[in-house]
Motif scaffolding. Sequence first.
Motif, PDB file in Angstrom:
ATOM      1  N   LEU A 228      28.046  70.292  93.172  1.00 57.47           N
ATOM      2  CA  LEU A 228      28.992  69.562  93.640  1.00 57.47           C
ATOM      3  C   LEU A 228      29.635  70.202  94.640  1.00 57.47           C
ATOM      4  O   LEU A 228      30.622  71.822  93.431  1.00 57.47           O
ATOM      5  CB  LEU A 228      29.307  68.520  92.928  1.00 57.47           C
ATOM      6  CG  LEU A 228      28.877  67.519  92.616  1.00 57.47           C
ATOM      7  CD1 LEU A 228      28.098  67.782  91.224  1.00 57.47           C
ATOM      8  CD2 LEU A 228      29.257  65.797  91.976  1.00 57.47           C
ATOM      9  N   ALA A 229      30.096  70.608  95.301  1.00 55.14           N
ATOM     10  CA  ALA A 229      30.863  71.848  96.166  1.00 55.14           C
ATOM     11  C   ALA A 229      31.724  71.867  97.140  1.00 55.14           C
ATOM     12  O   ALA A 229      30.898  69.870  98.323  1.00 55.14           O
ATOM     13  CB  ALA A 229      30.087  72.967  96.066  1.00 55.14           C
ATOM     14  N   ARG A 230      32.435  72.217  98.345  1.00 51.39           N
ATOM     15  CA  ARG A 230      33.193  71.950  99.307  1.00 51.39           C
ATOM     16  C   ARG A 230      31.972  72.262 100.541  1.00 51.39           C
ATOM     17  O   ARG A 230      32.402  70.850 101.545  1.00 51.39           O
ATOM     18  CB  ARG A 230      34.281  72.714  99.325  1.00 51.39           C
ATOM     19  CG  ARG A 230      35.047  71.920  97.963  1.00 51.39           C
ATOM     20  CD  ARG A 230      36.257  73.579  98.862  1.00 51.39           C
ATOM     21  NE  ARG A 230      37.796  72.830  97.755  1.00 51.39           N
ATOM     22  CZ  ARG A 230      38.443  72.169  97.522  1.00 51.39           C
ATOM     23  NH1 ARG A 230      38.155  71.202  98.957  1.00 51.39           N
ATOM     24  NH2 ARG A 230      39.339  71.406  97.264  1.00 51.39           N
ATOM     25  N   ASN A 231      30.859  73.091 100.283  1.00 52.78           N
ATOM     26  CA  ASN A 231      30.357  73.227 101.658  1.00 52.78           C
ATOM     27  C   ASN A 231      28.576  73.269 100.902  1.00 52.78           C
ATOM     28  O   ASN A 231      29.176  73.749  99.607  1.00 52.78           O
ATOM     29  CB  ASN A 231      30.990  74.349 102.534  1.00 52.78           C
ATOM     30  CG  ASN A 231      31.715  75.279 101.962  1.00 52.78           C
ATOM     31  OD1 ASN A 231      30.640  75.938 101.430  1.00 52.78           O
ATOM     32  ND2 ASN A 231      32.400  75.869 102.405  1.00 52.78           N
ATOM     33  N   VAL A 232      28.134  73.609 102.404  1.00 51.68           N
ATOM     34  CA  VAL A 232      26.499  74.371 101.492  1.00 51.68           C
ATOM     35  C   VAL A 232      26.680  75.699 100.993  1.00 51.68           C
ATOM     36  O   VAL A 232      25.922  75.520 100.456  1.00 51.68           O
ATOM     37  CB  VAL A 232      25.529  73.655 102.985  1.00 51.68           C
ATOM     38  CG1 VAL A 232      24.575  74.252 102.632  1.00 51.68           C
ATOM     39  CG2 VAL A 232      25.626  72.286 103.235  1.00 51.68           C
ATOM     40  N   GLU A 233      27.164  76.694 101.546  1.00 52.50           N
ATOM     41  CA  GLU A 233      27.559  78.257 101.355  1.00 52.50           C
ATOM     42  C   GLU A 233      28.052  77.652  99.576  1.00 52.50           C
ATOM     43  O   GLU A 233      27.208  78.942  99.424  1.00 52.50           O
ATOM     44  CB  GLU A 233      28.335  78.718 102.755  1.00 52.50           C
ATOM     45  CG  GLU A 233      27.743  79.203 103.755  1.00 52.50           C
ATOM     46  CD  GLU A 233      28.166  79.282 104.700  1.00 52.50           C
ATOM     47  OE1 GLU A 233      28.036  80.327 105.148  1.00 52.50           O
ATOM     48  OE2 GLU A 233      29.200  78.912 104.808  1.00 52.50           O
ATOM     49  N   ASP A 234      28.734  76.938  99.909  1.00 48.68           N
ATOM     50  CA  ASP A 234      29.042  76.978  98.045  1.00 48.68           C
ATOM     51  C   ASP A 234      28.101  76.755  97.896  1.00 48.68           C
ATOM     52  O   ASP A 234      27.595  77.106  96.450  1.00 48.68           O
ATOM     53  CB  ASP A 234      30.321  76.604  97.953  1.00 48.68           C
ATOM     54  CG  ASP A 234      31.277  77.324  98.467  1.00 48.68           C
ATOM     55  OD1 ASP A 234      31.444  78.260  98.770  1.00 48.68           O
ATOM     56  OD2 ASP A 234      32.538  76.602  98.380  1.00 48.68           O
ATOM     57  N   ALA A 235      27.267  76.009  97.867  1.00 49.73           N
ATOM     58  CA  ALA A 235      26.155  75.416  97.559  1.00 49.73           C
ATOM     59  C   ALA A 235      25.220  75.289  96.948  1.00 49.73           C
ATOM     60  O   ALA A 235      24.582  75.985  95.773  1.00 49.73           O
ATOM     61  CB  ALA A 235      25.753  73.657  97.829  1.00 49.73           C
ATOM     62  N   ALA A 236      24.902  76.738  97.901  1.00 48.21           N
ATOM     63  CA  ALA A 236      23.539  77.783  98.209  1.00 48.21           C
ATOM     64  C   ALA A 236      24.126  79.012  96.856  1.00 48.21           C
ATOM     65  O   ALA A 236      23.491  79.245  96.379  1.00 48.21           O
ATOM     66  CB  ALA A 236      23.192  78.354  99.090  1.00 48.21           C
ATOM     67  N   ALA A 237      25.124  79.496  96.759  1.00 50.60           N
ATOM     68  CA  ALA A 237      25.605  80.503  96.016  1.00 50.60           C
ATOM     69  C   ALA A 237      25.595  80.058  93.843  1.00 50.60           C
ATOM     70  O   ALA A 237      25.443  80.489  93.490  1.00 50.60           O
ATOM     71  CB  ALA A 237      27.382  80.579  96.258  1.00 50.60           C
TER      72      ALA A 237
END
Length: 462
Positions: A228-237
């Motif tokens: 669960l993340a603030r944005n998509v790039e974080d989710a990918a990381a």
Amino acid sequence: MSTSAADHGHADWHRMSALELGRLFESGSADPREVTDDFLARANAADPAHRIYVRLLEARARAEADAAAARAKSGLRRHALDGVPLSWKDLFDTAGEATAAGSLPLKNRMPERDAEVLARATRAGAVCLGKTTMTELAFSGLGINPNFGTPANAHDERIERVPGGSSAGAGVSVARGLAAAAIGTDTGGSVRIPAAWNGLVGLKTTTGRLPLAGTVPLSPTFDTVGPLARNVEDAAALLSLLEGRQTRSLEAFDLTRATFWLPGGIAWSQLDDGIAAALEAAIRRLLHGGARIVEHGLPELDEIDALAWSPKTSRLVAEAHAQWGDMLAANKAGIYPPVYERVMAGASIAATDIVAADLKRAEIRARYLAATAGVDAVLLPSIAISPPPIAALEAGGDAYFRANRMALRNATIGNQLGLCAVTLPAGYDQLGLPVGLMLQAQPFMEEKLLRLALAVERILRE
């Protein structure tokens, strides 16, 4: 874009994305020790009743932050998220720390080693802040747990609303700035529901993509791990972190070359008015952004919904009972009644009916995969309803079970079919509460799904 300490002071760390914090550590503009201390202080101040965090692992977090700071100073950072403080759902084993999965009979359960995904994240340098509250045994989409604490949804300061579950504290910890990101599990929507209701990105990984070793099980057939993340790039990381690999640059998919399926049917029925309006606006923005959207029925969604919720053929309920039926029967007084009722319903499910349901599910899945092979993703509302007040549902009964089914209905489809899916913030309802749009893709297509999601996220944020 580089970020300096002057640009982002101490007060802003809790508002930053996980990757932004990682870049500050890389450049030397922030120290993992100070950032971790800040998150721990915020969590202690904001959550004195431990409704978000069952417990903070302060000694562990500070030791991990010390090591991350030393690596950063020596130019030896291990991952883009090295030193970044994360929260972990209280069903991931943590060595020497109780892991109870939100259930009183398990309160003294003490694992000897970390769950495999936590061990991977730790080896890559992530900081484990603590264990977040959850629905008992992960068996509800609402997030209510009177025994361990129910965190209130982060987007209504007037009425305490359900946070979504079962990864309840995970979603609220990120939305309230008490963790840079969170790790949860998703058996029928338990990452995507709290993400959607708290205005976050939630990734449901394909069944089998990430290891379940060291997680307290609910239904091994359907359990998955996801961020669960603030944005998509974080989710990918975060996905790369949990897989034990380096983060790769995420390039947005060209929306003018994307084809989405808008299926109607069960998944688009009985939406709250504010959710329907927000999603209609989101769809229009995708069209204006050049995406091709095909409106056509997809009957397999209705079929899998009927199969999943049939009380006589639910493999999920049967597996939950096989795992926990004896424990619940021996500790009935200490179990939240709605969870007790759902688990114990598995006692009457016949093995022949489960096998017949497995065969039917496989047949529906094959038809679904064939039908959707030519599109990039299927578009669904993440949740059909806005989060109800906690007080209206905590006692259980019909209102609880109706709300729980509507919370889980759309997300469960992806688990039943063994797909990957992501929920994205897509506006707000008439109460000012977040609305989620879900992109559902074929199995093991997370990389493409995240590229699509990044493009959609940018359009929806314009």
